[in-house]
Design a protein around this motif. Structure first.
Motif, PDB file in Angstrom:
ATOM      1  N   GLN A  54       0.814  -1.218   0.000  1.00  0.00           N
ATOM      2  CA  GLN A  54       0.000   0.000   0.000  1.00  0.00           C
ATOM      3  C   GLN A  54       0.845   1.264   0.000  1.00  0.00           C
ATOM      4  OE1 GLN A  54      -2.367  -0.638   3.535  1.00  0.00           O
ATOM      5  NE2 GLN A  54      -3.808  -1.991   2.488  1.00  0.00           N
ATOM      6  N   ASP A  55       2.169   1.122   0.201  1.00  0.00           N
ATOM      7  CA  ASP A  55       3.060   2.277   0.248  1.00  0.00           C
ATOM      8  C   ASP A  55       3.221   2.866  -1.155  1.00  0.00           C
ATOM      9  OD1 ASP A  55       5.371   3.752   1.862  1.00  0.00           O
ATOM     10  OD2 ASP A  55       6.171   3.185  -0.102  1.00  0.00           O
ATOM     11  N   PRO A  56       3.005   4.175  -1.334  1.00  0.00           N
ATOM     12  CA  PRO A  56       3.042   4.758  -2.683  1.00  0.00           C
ATOM     13  C   PRO A  56       4.373   4.562  -3.408  1.00  0.00           C
ATOM     14  CG  PRO A  56       2.014   6.276  -1.136  1.00  0.00           C
ATOM     15  CD  PRO A  56       2.578   5.150  -0.319  1.00  0.00           C
ATOM     16  N   ASP A  57       5.495   4.754  -2.715  1.00  0.00           N
ATOM     17  CA  ASP A  57       6.799   4.614  -3.372  1.00  0.00           C
ATOM     18  C   ASP A  57       7.060   3.164  -3.769  1.00  0.00           C
ATOM     19  OD1 ASP A  57       7.419   7.292  -3.246  1.00  0.00           O
ATOM     20  OD2 ASP A  57       8.466   7.128  -1.334  1.00  0.00           O
ATOM     21  N   ILE A  58       6.771   2.235  -2.871  1.00  0.00           N
ATOM     22  CA  ILE A  58       6.981   0.821  -3.192  1.00  0.00           C
ATOM     23  C   ILE A  58       6.082   0.400  -4.338  1.00  0.00           C
ATOM     24  CG2 ILE A  58       6.767  -1.548  -2.305  1.00  0.00           C
ATOM     25  CD1 ILE A  58       7.602  -0.438   0.444  1.00  0.00           C
ATOM     26  N   ARG A  59       4.840   0.860  -4.315  1.00  0.00           N
ATOM     27  CA  ARG A  59       3.913   0.502  -5.385  1.00  0.00           C
ATOM     28  C   ARG A  59       4.386   1.065  -6.723  1.00  0.00           C
ATOM     29  NH1 ARG A  59      -0.843  -1.568  -5.025  1.00  0.00           N
ATOM     30  NH2 ARG A  59      -1.626  -0.342  -6.770  1.00  0.00           N
ATOM     31  N   HIS A  60       4.928   2.269  -6.718  1.00  0.00           N
ATOM     32  CA  HIS A  60       5.324   2.881  -7.982  1.00  0.00           C
ATOM     33  C   HIS A  60       6.529   2.185  -8.600  1.00  0.00           C
ATOM     34  CE1 HIS A  60       5.549   5.901 -11.070  1.00  0.00           C
ATOM     35  NE2 HIS A  60       6.811   6.158 -10.781  1.00  0.00           N
ATOM     36  N   VAL A  93      14.324  -7.569   5.871  1.00  0.00           N
ATOM     37  CA  VAL A  93      15.258  -6.678   6.552  1.00  0.00           C
ATOM     38  C   VAL A  93      14.614  -6.326   7.883  1.00  0.00           C
ATOM     39  CG1 VAL A  93      16.568  -4.538   6.421  1.00  0.00           C
ATOM     40  CG2 VAL A  93      15.972  -5.758   4.315  1.00  0.00           C
ATOM     41  N   ALA A  94      15.255  -6.690   8.993  1.00  0.00           N
ATOM     42  CA  ALA A  94      14.585  -6.601  10.288  1.00  0.00           C
ATOM     43  C   ALA A  94      15.562  -6.262  11.393  1.00  0.00           C
ATOM     44  CB  ALA A  94      13.891  -7.932  10.603  1.00  0.00           C
ATOM     45  N   GLY A  95      14.998  -5.912  12.555  1.00  0.00           N
ATOM     46  CA  GLY A  95      15.816  -5.704  13.732  1.00  0.00           C
ATOM     47  C   GLY A  95      16.414  -7.016  14.203  1.00  0.00           C
ATOM     48  N   VAL A 102      11.204  -4.330   8.213  1.00  0.00           N
ATOM     49  CA  VAL A 102      11.014  -2.984   7.672  1.00  0.00           C
ATOM     50  C   VAL A 102      11.319  -2.943   6.189  1.00  0.00           C
ATOM     51  CG1 VAL A 102      11.445  -1.824   9.866  1.00  0.00           C
ATOM     52  CG2 VAL A 102      13.365  -2.295   8.305  1.00  0.00           C
ATOM     53  N   GLY A 103      11.642  -4.092   5.594  1.00  0.00           N
ATOM     54  CA  GLY A 103      11.960  -4.097   4.170  1.00  0.00           C
ATOM     55  C   GLY A 103      12.193  -5.505   3.657  1.00  0.00           C
ATOM     56  N   TYR A 121      14.786  -5.155  -3.956  1.00  0.00           N
ATOM     57  CA  TYR A 121      14.826  -4.551  -2.620  1.00  0.00           C
ATOM     58  C   TYR A 121      13.809  -3.429  -2.524  1.00  0.00           C
ATOM     59  CZ  TYR A 121      18.266  -1.572  -5.128  1.00  0.00           C
ATOM     60  OH  TYR A 121      18.917  -0.798  -6.049  1.00  0.00           O
ATOM     61  N   TRP A 122      13.258  -3.281  -1.336  1.00  0.00           N
ATOM     62  CA  TRP A 122      12.430  -2.125  -0.988  1.00  0.00           C
ATOM     63  C   TRP A 122      12.450  -1.958   0.525  1.00  0.00           C
ATOM     64  CZ3 TRP A 122       8.872  -3.935   2.342  1.00  0.00           C
ATOM     65  CH2 TRP A 122       8.231  -5.151   2.111  1.00  0.00           C
ATOM     66  N   LEU A 123      12.188  -0.726   0.958  1.00  0.00           N
ATOM     67  CA  LEU A 123      12.125  -0.429   2.382  1.00  0.00           C
ATOM     68  C   LEU A 123      10.863   0.366   2.685  1.00  0.00           C
ATOM     69  CD1 LEU A 123      15.801   0.692   3.089  1.00  0.00           C
ATOM     70  CD2 LEU A 123      14.728  -1.418   3.897  1.00  0.00           C
ATOM     71  N   LEU A 124      10.226   0.044   3.799  1.00  0.00           N
ATOM     72  CA  LEU A 124       9.138   0.866   4.318  1.00  0.00           C
ATOM     73  C   LEU A 124       9.728   2.156   4.899  1.00  0.00           C
ATOM     74  CD1 LEU A 124       7.102  -1.964   6.044  1.00  0.00           C
ATOM     75  CD2 LEU A 124       6.234  -0.462   4.231  1.00  0.00           C
ATOM     76  N   PRO A 125       8.913   3.197   5.107  1.00  0.00           N
ATOM     77  CA  PRO A 125       9.439   4.444   5.656  1.00  0.00           C
ATOM     78  C   PRO A 125      10.261   4.255   6.926  1.00  0.00           C
ATOM     79  CG  PRO A 125       7.215   4.798   4.850  1.00  0.00           C
ATOM     80  CD  PRO A 125       7.483   3.331   4.723  1.00  0.00           C
TER      81      PRO A 125
END
Length: 206
Positions: A54-60, A93-95, A102-103, A121-125
């Motif tokens: 649902q994240d705009p950047d990841i979706r684009h 990608v996690a703690g 987070v990605g 690869y992608w990352l959430l904000p």
């Protein structure tokens, strides 16, 4: 002598990576220099995947379809199956120590016989601005080239996505050229940069 030359010339080239290396092993957890880690996706991460789609950047830039929590769990199970089918290696990608994802980072379009694969690869904000994409790309590259034994890794991205270009360059993937009108996004066809790293290339200092 002639028959020996013909036999040598027509013998098949052996696979760069013998089949079975992924199928016969468990996907490892890989530590990152940033204090985070790469770990296999788990069913409990489904809501993270829903948010990413649902994240705009990841979706684009990544063009994922929107998913329900059930769809997300199915996708995670599919990634686990693709590891055992030796088609992809996808990490969260996690703690450290079971922290929230987070990605995503990994390689797909894997060709063990030919010795190549392509990065995703992608990352959430929550994961952006911390160097995680570069660290994950370098760490997975080391695993893929040094441990698994692939020869060539590539990154492709839209020329309109400078952030992804910086990740590729900082991770030591050389720009090899531009593929014209190579990928269809929501706003039309985009030219794509092609970056690559091969076994034996120098590793970045950071």
């Amino acid at each position: 002598m002639t028959s020996a030359r013909i036999s040598s010339a027509t013998s098949p080239i052996p696979p760069v990576v013998p089949g079975g290396r992924l199928r016969d092993s468990e996907q490892p957890t890989l530590a990152l220099s940033t204090g985070a880690e790469l770990r296999p996706w788990q069913p409990a991460d489904a809501q993270v995947l829903v948010a990413a789609c649902q994240d705009p950047d990841i979706r684009h830039w990544n063009r994922p379809a929107r998913v329900s929590p059930g769809d997300a769990r199915d996708k995670i199970a599919h990634w686990q199956q693709r590891w055992h089918d030796e088609q992809a290696a996808i990490w969260a990608v996690a703690g450290v120590g079971g922290g929230a994802a987070v990605g995503l980072a990994g390689i797909a379009d894997m060709d063990l016989r030919g010795g190549s694969a392509e990065f995703l690869y992608w990352l959430l904000p929550a994961g952006r601005g911390r160097g995680l994409a570069v660290a994950a790309t370098v760490r997975i590259s080391r695993w893929a080239l040094e441990d698994l034994g692939l020869h060539r890794l590539r990154i492709t991205h839209s020329v309109a996505n400078p952030a992804s270009c910086r990740v590729a360059e900082r991770a030591g993937f050389r720009l090899e050229g531009t593929m014209r009108s190579a990928l269809l996004h929501a706003d039309g066809w985009h030219d794509e940069h092609l970056h690559a790293r091969i076994a034996g290339d120098d590793w970045p200092d950071h």
